[in-house]
Design a protein around this motif. Sequence first.
Motif, mmCIF file in Angstrom:
data_model
loop_
_atom_site.group_PDB
_atom_site.id
_atom_site.type_symbol
_atom_site.label_atom_id
_atom_site.label_comp_id
_atom_site.label_asym_id
_atom_site.label_seq_id
_atom_site.Cartn_x
_atom_site.Cartn_y
_atom_site.Cartn_z
ATOM 1 N N ALA A 218 0.826 -1.213 0.000
ATOM 2 C CA ALA A 218 0.000 0.000 0.000
ATOM 3 C C ALA A 218 0.855 1.255 0.000
ATOM 4 O O ALA A 218 1.968 1.269 0.534
ATOM 5 C CB ALA A 218 -0.925 0.008 1.213
ATOM 6 N N GLY A 219 0.319 2.320 -0.582
ATOM 7 C CA GLY A 219 0.990 3.611 -0.580
ATOM 8 C C GLY A 219 2.051 3.724 -1.659
ATOM 9 O O GLY A 219 2.383 2.756 -2.351
ATOM 10 N N GLN A 220 2.599 4.931 -1.790
ATOM 11 C CA GLN A 220 3.666 5.199 -2.752
ATOM 12 C C GLN A 220 4.962 5.457 -1.989
ATOM 13 O O GLN A 220 5.039 6.397 -1.197
ATOM 14 C CB GLN A 220 3.323 6.420 -3.620
ATOM 15 C CG GLN A 220 2.090 6.254 -4.494
ATOM 16 C CD GLN A 220 2.295 5.244 -5.609
ATOM 17 O OE1 GLN A 220 3.417 4.804 -5.870
ATOM 18 N NE2 GLN A 220 1.210 4.874 -6.285
ATOM 19 N N PRO A 221 6.012 4.625 -2.208
ATOM 20 C CA PRO A 221 7.287 4.842 -1.510
ATOM 21 C C PRO A 221 7.860 6.241 -1.762
ATOM 22 O O PRO A 221 8.510 6.813 -0.896
ATOM 23 C CB PRO A 221 8.195 3.756 -2.096
ATOM 24 C CG PRO A 221 7.257 2.697 -2.578
ATOM 25 C CD PRO A 221 6.039 3.434 -3.067
ATOM 26 N N TRP A 222 7.621 6.751 -2.948
ATOM 27 C CA TRP A 222 8.021 8.120 -3.268
ATOM 28 C C TRP A 222 7.130 8.636 -4.380
ATOM 29 O O TRP A 222 6.462 7.865 -5.050
ATOM 30 C CB TRP A 222 9.500 8.199 -3.689
ATOM 31 C CG TRP A 222 9.868 7.308 -4.856
ATOM 32 C CD1 TRP A 222 10.422 6.067 -4.783
ATOM 33 C CD2 TRP A 222 9.692 7.577 -6.265
ATOM 34 N NE1 TRP A 222 10.598 5.541 -6.047
ATOM 35 C CE2 TRP A 222 10.163 6.457 -6.982
ATOM 36 C CE3 TRP A 222 9.184 8.665 -6.982
ATOM 37 C CZ2 TRP A 222 10.149 6.394 -8.372
ATOM 38 C CZ3 TRP A 222 9.152 8.598 -8.368
ATOM 39 C CH2 TRP A 222 9.649 7.473 -9.045
ATOM 40 N N ARG A 223 7.125 9.946 -4.541
ATOM 41 C CA ARG A 223 6.413 10.555 -5.659
ATOM 42 C C ARG A 223 7.109 11.858 -6.029
ATOM 43 O O ARG A 223 7.674 12.545 -5.169
ATOM 44 C CB ARG A 223 4.940 10.803 -5.311
ATOM 45 C CG ARG A 223 4.673 11.708 -4.118
ATOM 46 C CD ARG A 223 3.187 11.627 -3.756
ATOM 47 N NE ARG A 223 2.798 12.537 -2.685
ATOM 48 C CZ ARG A 223 2.927 12.270 -1.387
ATOM 49 N NH1 ARG A 223 3.486 11.132 -1.008
ATOM 50 N NH2 ARG A 223 2.522 13.133 -0.475
ATOM 51 N N LYS A 224 7.062 12.163 -7.315
ATOM 52 C CA LYS A 224 7.637 13.402 -7.828
ATOM 53 C C LYS A 224 6.512 14.221 -8.442
ATOM 54 O O LYS A 224 5.933 13.817 -9.450
ATOM 55 C CB LYS A 224 8.715 13.105 -8.870
ATOM 56 C CG LYS A 224 9.949 12.405 -8.307
ATOM 57 C CD LYS A 224 10.972 12.138 -9.408
ATOM 58 C CE LYS A 224 12.205 11.423 -8.876
ATOM 59 N NZ LYS A 224 13.179 11.131 -9.974
ATOM 60 N N TYR B 142 -0.014 20.622 -13.201
ATOM 61 C CA TYR B 142 0.654 19.631 -12.357
ATOM 62 C C TYR B 142 0.881 18.331 -13.126
ATOM 63 O O TYR B 142 0.077 17.941 -13.974
ATOM 64 C CB TYR B 142 -0.198 19.319 -11.130
ATOM 65 C CG TYR B 142 -0.046 20.296 -9.989
ATOM 66 C CD1 TYR B 142 0.533 19.904 -8.789
ATOM 67 C CD2 TYR B 142 -0.485 21.609 -10.108
ATOM 68 C CE1 TYR B 142 0.658 20.792 -7.734
ATOM 69 C CE2 TYR B 142 -0.362 22.506 -9.059
ATOM 70 C CZ TYR B 142 0.211 22.093 -7.872
ATOM 71 O OH TYR B 142 0.340 22.976 -6.831
ATOM 72 N N SER B 143 1.968 17.638 -12.797
ATOM 73 C CA SER B 143 2.185 16.274 -13.278
ATOM 74 C C SER B 143 2.831 15.496 -12.144
ATOM 75 O O SER B 143 3.405 16.074 -11.224
ATOM 76 C CB SER B 143 3.072 16.251 -14.534
ATOM 77 O OG SER B 143 4.362 16.739 -14.248
ATOM 78 N N VAL B 144 2.722 14.171 -12.195
ATOM 79 C CA VAL B 144 3.228 13.370 -11.085
ATOM 80 C C VAL B 144 3.817 12.067 -11.600
ATOM 81 O O VAL B 144 3.344 11.489 -12.580
ATOM 82 C CB VAL B 144 2.102 13.085 -10.059
ATOM 83 C CG1 VAL B 144 0.956 12.327 -10.705
ATOM 84 C CG2 VAL B 144 2.628 12.336 -8.841
ATOM 85 N N GLU B 145 4.861 11.615 -10.937
ATOM 86 C CA GLU B 145 5.490 10.322 -11.240
ATOM 87 C C GLU B 145 5.547 9.510 -9.959
ATOM 88 O O GLU B 145 5.930 10.025 -8.904
ATOM 89 C CB GLU B 145 6.902 10.526 -11.790
ATOM 90 C CG GLU B 145 7.623 9.225 -12.129
ATOM 91 C CD GLU B 145 9.042 9.451 -12.644
ATOM 92 O OE1 GLU B 145 9.763 8.453 -12.835
ATOM 93 O OE2 GLU B 145 9.417 10.630 -12.838
ATOM 94 N N VAL B 146 5.127 8.247 -10.050
ATOM 95 C CA VAL B 146 5.116 7.358 -8.886
ATOM 96 C C VAL B 146 5.653 5.984 -9.286
ATOM 97 O O VAL B 146 5.574 5.592 -10.448
ATOM 98 C CB VAL B 146 3.686 7.210 -8.314
ATOM 99 C CG1 VAL B 146 3.237 8.494 -7.641
ATOM 100 C CG2 VAL B 146 2.694 6.800 -9.393
ATOM 101 N N PRO B 147 6.196 5.213 -8.329
ATOM 102 C CA PRO B 147 6.739 3.890 -8.663
ATOM 103 C C PRO B 147 5.686 2.801 -8.777
ATOM 104 O O PRO B 147 5.928 1.763 -9.389
ATOM 105 C CB PRO B 147 7.701 3.606 -7.499
ATOM 106 C CG PRO B 147 7.126 4.367 -6.356
ATOM 107 C CD PRO B 147 6.515 5.604 -6.947
#
Length: 396
Positions: free
Chosen positions: A263-269, A375-380
Amino acid sequence: MQLLVGDKQVIHRAEAAKRLLSQQAHHAASASELGVDALLSMQYPGIAGPQIAKVQAFEIIARVRELVADSKIKADSAKDYEKKAQHLLSMMDAGEMPCEVERWINSLDVYAGQANSFRACKAAACWYLRQKLRDLLSQQDRHQRAQEFGAPWLKSVELIAELEEVYEAVYTYTRQVPKPIQGFSLPVGESKKRDLKVIAKKYPNWVSLMREGAAGTKYVDAQRILELIGCRPEELEQGVTVTRSEPQTVTFKVHGAKVTKAAGQPWRKISVPISLLADDWTNRLHDQRSFTVKIDSKDGLRKSLQRISKRVLKGVPFATAYVYRHAFATMLRDSGHTVEEIGACMGHSVAETQRLYGFRKGGGRKVKPMQVSGYSVEVPREVRPLKKNKLRSVLA
């Protein structure tokens, strides 16, 4: 907004393939007799559908096996958990919420006024959902032992994936502390979402008032981060890195809180237009390209926000970090972003979780996008959609 997973744009083809298979199996009497190959190739000719579906299925199974492989609890504790879980289920049955996540959350919110009761009920809910995941794993095991990897097996894995998402949302849910009402001994439920509505109604410019009130404080930079990306206070304790990624773009890298193996995102940009930044930040990035905003403690941030709120927002609830978080989700929603995009920005791995944040203007009605946020976002991790159909038959 562009939503990225790692370095690739999110494509829900595998999810679409599962939905197609499920629909065809439901409407066609012979669907259960068809192999995965035939069902997927009907709609996606030329795509290695069986490989997509089967690989994804085994990934889900492995992930959920790890999730439920916790140590055993005492018989008395299990009996107590079962009793509490059945009570929560009885409250869910009394309501009319169509979404399984919201049904669990609403039943837990009944105990939001009592921290110990809330924690006990949440633990019971998580235990119960893990038990049901184990039951579903056993069902698909029977298909595997019989070497049956067609539609029935894939459907059983799909149910596992749906229930896993419910579990993730319940596991990561935080108690919404109620506000006491003068003259009553018992508190009534209250949330930061409601606080935001009250604040925004009386002070439409509350963000700028808070910004001005923060001038000269040690948390001025942290408050700007809350305003721009609505991160959690725990994430500010870890530090948020601000980088000028392109001439007109700034990227905030957040190390996620409330993250588990599933669960969750370890990191996000999260990337935003540089025009949204204060002049001193723009100059700072021009000189050093990158810097990190970090707080000593979330408690210190909370007290600072309360002091400023008391001074500039009289007669309304305090503008805490989670009020900013709800405001951020509201801005993204009113700008026309998808639930997956909002979920990624909020640090979620299940799209349905973002529904707990922010609100729609006009009494919950859908509004047309008023602006393009930039806005834009990157997630693993892919932000997975959660189906809104009831899973009561699985949970029973």
